[in-house]
Design an enzyme around this catalytic site. Sequence first.
Site, PDB file in Angstrom:
ATOM      1  N   GLU A 114      -1.957  16.603  24.499  1.00 58.13           N
ATOM      2  CA  GLU A 114      -0.655  16.043  24.134  1.00 58.13           C
ATOM      3  C   GLU A 114       0.378  17.168  24.189  1.00 58.13           C
ATOM      4  OE1 GLU A 114      -2.561  12.747  21.078  1.00 58.13           O
ATOM      5  OE2 GLU A 114      -2.007  14.691  20.257  1.00 58.13           O
ATOM      6  N   ASP A 143      -2.631  18.209  14.013  1.00 55.47           N
ATOM      7  CA  ASP A 143      -4.066  18.427  13.796  1.00 55.47           C
ATOM      8  C   ASP A 143      -4.620  19.457  14.762  1.00 55.47           C
ATOM      9  OD1 ASP A 143      -4.735  17.046  11.584  1.00 55.47           O
ATOM     10  OD2 ASP A 143      -5.529  15.276  12.601  1.00 55.47           O
ATOM     11  N   LYS A 284      -7.145  10.914  12.371  1.00 53.47           N
ATOM     12  CA  LYS A 284      -5.754  10.563  12.116  1.00 53.47           C
ATOM     13  C   LYS A 284      -5.541  10.038  10.686  1.00 53.47           C
ATOM     14  CE  LYS A 284      -2.258   7.378  13.479  1.00 53.47           C
ATOM     15  NZ  LYS A 284      -1.956   6.212  14.309  1.00 53.47           N
ATOM     16  N   ASP A 308       2.573   7.320  17.019  1.00 50.57           N
ATOM     17  CA  ASP A 308       1.781   8.328  17.729  1.00 50.57           C
ATOM     18  C   ASP A 308       2.741   9.297  18.408  1.00 50.57           C
ATOM     19  OD1 ASP A 308      -0.443   6.973  17.025  1.00 50.57           O
ATOM     20  OD2 ASP A 308      -0.869   6.138  19.001  1.00 50.57           O
ATOM     21  N   ASP A 448      -6.435   2.115  11.481  1.00 44.97           N
ATOM     22  CA  ASP A 448      -5.221   1.321  11.324  1.00 44.97           C
ATOM     23  C   ASP A 448      -5.551  -0.141  10.980  1.00 44.97           C
ATOM     24  OD1 ASP A 448      -6.421   1.145  13.792  1.00 44.97           O
ATOM     25  OD2 ASP A 448      -4.659   1.631  14.967  1.00 44.97           O
TER      26      ASP A 448
HETATM   27  O1  LIG Z   1      -8.009  13.910  14.732  1.00 46.63           O
HETATM   28  C1  LIG Z   1      -7.046  13.276  15.153  1.00 46.63           C
HETATM   29  C2  LIG Z   1      -7.142  12.382  16.245  1.00 46.63           C
HETATM   30  C3  LIG Z   1      -5.989  11.724  16.675  1.00 46.63           C
HETATM   31  N1  LIG Z   1      -4.797  11.939  16.064  1.00 46.63           N
HETATM   32  C4  LIG Z   1      -3.571  11.233  16.572  1.00 46.63           C
HETATM   33  O2  LIG Z   1      -3.775   9.855  16.595  1.00 46.63           O
HETATM   34  C5  LIG Z   1      -2.928   9.265  17.571  1.00 46.63           C
HETATM   35  C6  LIG Z   1      -3.677   8.258  18.389  1.00 46.63           C
HETATM   36  O3  LIG Z   1      -4.611   8.867  19.248  1.00 46.63           O
HETATM   37  P1  LIG Z   1      -4.765   8.470  20.781  1.00 46.63           P
HETATM   38  O4  LIG Z   1      -5.799   9.329  21.350  1.00 46.63           O
HETATM   39  O5  LIG Z   1      -3.440   8.419  21.444  1.00 46.63           O
HETATM   40  O6  LIG Z   1      -5.408   7.045  20.658  1.00 46.63           O
HETATM   41  P2  LIG Z   1      -4.921   5.626  21.189  1.00 46.63           P
HETATM   42  O7  LIG Z   1      -6.146   4.891  21.575  1.00 46.63           O
HETATM   43  O8  LIG Z   1      -3.863   5.703  22.186  1.00 46.63           O
HETATM   44  O9  LIG Z   1      -4.360   5.072  19.827  1.00 46.63           O
HETATM   45  C7  LIG Z   1      -4.417   3.776  19.307  1.00 46.63           C
HETATM   46  O10 LIG Z   1      -5.625   3.537  18.582  1.00 46.63           O
HETATM   47  C8  LIG Z   1      -5.872   4.401  17.470  1.00 46.63           C
HETATM   48  C9  LIG Z   1      -7.094   3.891  16.747  1.00 46.63           C
HETATM   49  O11 LIG Z   1      -8.198   3.890  17.545  1.00 46.63           O
HETATM   50  C10 LIG Z   1      -4.693   4.421  16.510  1.00 46.63           C
HETATM   51  O12 LIG Z   1      -4.901   5.435  15.567  1.00 46.63           O
HETATM   52  C11 LIG Z   1      -3.421   4.715  17.264  1.00 46.63           C
HETATM   53  O13 LIG Z   1      -2.319   4.696  16.401  1.00 46.63           O
HETATM   54  C12 LIG Z   1      -3.239   3.688  18.349  1.00 46.63           C
HETATM   55  O14 LIG Z   1      -2.042   3.915  19.076  1.00 46.63           O
HETATM   56  C13 LIG Z   1      -2.357  10.399  18.411  1.00 46.63           C
HETATM   57  O15 LIG Z   1      -1.007  10.576  18.090  1.00 46.63           O
HETATM   58  C14 LIG Z   1      -3.208  11.582  17.990  1.00 46.63           C
HETATM   59  O16 LIG Z   1      -2.489  12.763  18.047  1.00 46.63           O
HETATM   60  C15 LIG Z   1      -4.700  12.793  14.985  1.00 46.63           C
HETATM   61  O17 LIG Z   1      -3.630  12.993  14.441  1.00 46.63           O
HETATM   62  N2  LIG Z   1      -5.833  13.445  14.556  1.00 46.63           N
HETATM   63 MN   LIG Z   2      -2.127   6.807  22.461  1.00 40.58          MN
END
Ligand SMILES: O=c1ccn([C@@H]2O[C@H](COP(=O)(O)OP(=O)(O)O[C@H]3O[C@H](CO)[C@@H](O)[C@H](O)[C@H]3O)[C@@H](O)[C@H]2O)c(=O)[nH]1
Ligand SMILES: [Mn+2]
Length: 734
Positions: A114, A143, A284, A308, A448
Amino acid sequence: MAIAKDEYLPLFETKEAKGRVAYRLFAVSMLLAICMVVVYRVKHVPTGEGTQGRWVWIGIFVAELWFSLSWFIQQSLRWNPVYRYTFKDRLSHRYEKELPGVDIFICTADPQVEPPIMVINTVLSMMAYDYPPEKLSVYLSDDGGSELMFYAMLEAARFSKHWLPFCKQFKVEPPSPAAYFSGQSHPLHPDMAKHYSSIKTLYKEMENRIKIVTEVGRAPEEIRMEHKGFLEWDTVSSPRDHQTILEILIDGKDSNAVDMEGQPLPTLVYMAREKRPQYHHYFKAGAMNALIRVSSKISNSPIILNVDCDMYSNNLDSVRDALCFFMDEKKSHKIAFVQYPQSFNNITKNDLYGNYLRVNYEVEFFGMDGCGGTLYIGTGCFHRRDILCGRKYTEGYKRDWKIENDRIAGESLIAFVERVKGLADCTYDENTQWGKEMGIMYGCPVEDVITGLRIHCRGWKSVYFNPAKASFVGVAPMTLDQGLVQHKRWSEGHLQLFLSRNCPFWQGHGMINIGHQLAYVYHDLWATYGPPAVYYMVIPPLFLLKGIPLFPKISSPWLLPFAYLIIANSTYSLAEYLCCGGSLQSWWNDKRIWIYRRATSYLFGTVETMLKVSGFTKSAFVITAKVVDEDVMKRYEQEIMEFGTNSPMLSVLTTIALLNLFCMFGAITRFFLHPCTDDFETWSLQILLCTLVVAINLPIYQGLFFRKDNGRIPSSILSKSIVLVVIAFMLPIY
Ligand SMILES: O=c1ccn([C@@H]2O[C@H](COP(=O)(O)OP(=O)(O)O[C@H]3O[C@H](CO)[C@@H](O)[C@H](O)[C@H]3O)[C@@H](O)[C@H]2O)c(=O)[nH]1
Ligand SMILES: [Mn+2]
């Protein structure tokens, strides 16, 4: 007509969808056809000594029962959709002076996956909302614990002093500089023209500096000297092992924190919570809970927006729209959160990977809203702080919007930050209700959704709001593998939720209505739609080749319910898709991707959940990549499917595709060699099924046999799949 002074005008209204009766009649007709298929299966089980295929028949019956069940559950999402409309002018008119504070939480986890420049664009866009800046606070949780991210935040804080007045003056949308400057050429107002080029230069210079620092991997010495915050990194040994780093980069309480025009700036905070290898950090969810606690001392706003790091704000009004749902005098007292859909700025014309999730966002979420509230999907969601922290619904709940926080008069910023830091300790939530009853729940890959469900089960409702102008715009996965891995995480998370004590049936019993429970369960069972789908794509073609029929003859009346289900279901699905603004080609792509998700993400999701439940493996969170290299990007833009990686998921897809191709050719050859009309009668449906699977898999054959680029299917997968197909042919029949 003059409006009486004390007449109540709602801040939002809810409308029911039209044409529900017609839909319900259609659903009943589908149900009848399903019942007839069931009768057919029961009446025609192969019996008698030496009959082949009895178990296979029962298998196909079970698969069909499961499809039917999922269809039935899915009706909860279409039965009673509702649409929401807001009246922001009434909000300003009544409450402009007493608008509540809003805290915005942005989570990032890895500067490689990211990139910091993307993250600060999200940050800047959030700071630019059309909202009193002294009531806005933006928090970034890192993180990745990365000084590169911290450096980018310092740059963002400085740039915001130019960017925010520019946005305010010219109502710039989207307020993310990267998105704004890369958009189509803007018709500029003469006043704006001179500002435009100077601010663009400033942005490009900053972008450049950040890119260089990201490449070098370390901030320049003179900047390190300038800001004492960098000293913290002297003791950081890895992203998984460091103390809390908390920096208030712009302090809204400080009267000197103003932009170039002398207007106040929103508060801006950088936080990397403490992490130690021996303590679980809960991904997260852990980050969000640390943010909830830390922000409660700094700004303590009653409304929290969570996004996010790749989701920039695209609509200056989103905060005010959300507040219409929270501040209505008569209808707001039950509403806990307002969820916006996720939109994406990188979706190609025909949405090859079905990233849009069109039917989910344009149909099903409205339906779930009608049941009592959509899922909380982790981004683009406004919460009430007290409810997120565990409050139960009680009659007469009314929120006081006044903000109280913890700053002691005369206390220095450094002393204050020191005092607050402890709240982000990695041991802070041990033996507390955090992650259980308070904040975001721990232990589930869809933290979530499970949190949203807990909130609904405490008696609250939620709202789904999908305005014409997209509110949160992010980056969708750009390769097949990334998309499938994301869906695997989601489907696994949902299934874990279903199997836990948080199952919507147990937890929701008596707390939320049955329609709402079913709507949750439909999503929770996603993973389980995988195995029957694979069965359906493997067994009928195999039996076509072996000469064992599994469907009624074309002349039999039993064919009717099958034909009706296939035709009516596809026509309905196409019509629905087109009504949501999709095209024929993207509908076909969407169908394909759902089949792929079932055959891989959901199949693997089911298996891994079983392993997890029985204690063999542990939860992980695979972060979705937000950047890809140029070569891949080019293919993405041309809508050429990106296979590339040698993954087990891809082997499954290729095996299914090859199996169907062989069986289809095998069957056709047989008809040519022994032509007789009876054959076609018996096999028509099985051939149709097989041909459909072949048609949907065209990109796989291309990737296997015709492509030369790096995104094609690796040849090792081809040999593996051929072996698997041969084994399938040799399996005995029961
Ligand atoms: O240890 C961690 C892992 C992830 N994140 C953040 O969580 C968000 C979501 O991660 P991402 O890899 O983009 O996952 P997505 O599959 O795109 O996310 C969807 O699905 C996730 C649940 O599986 C939700 O937490 C997200 O809000 C939702 O947008 C990002 O901003 C990451 O930076 C953290 O802050 N800490
Ligand atoms: Mn995402």
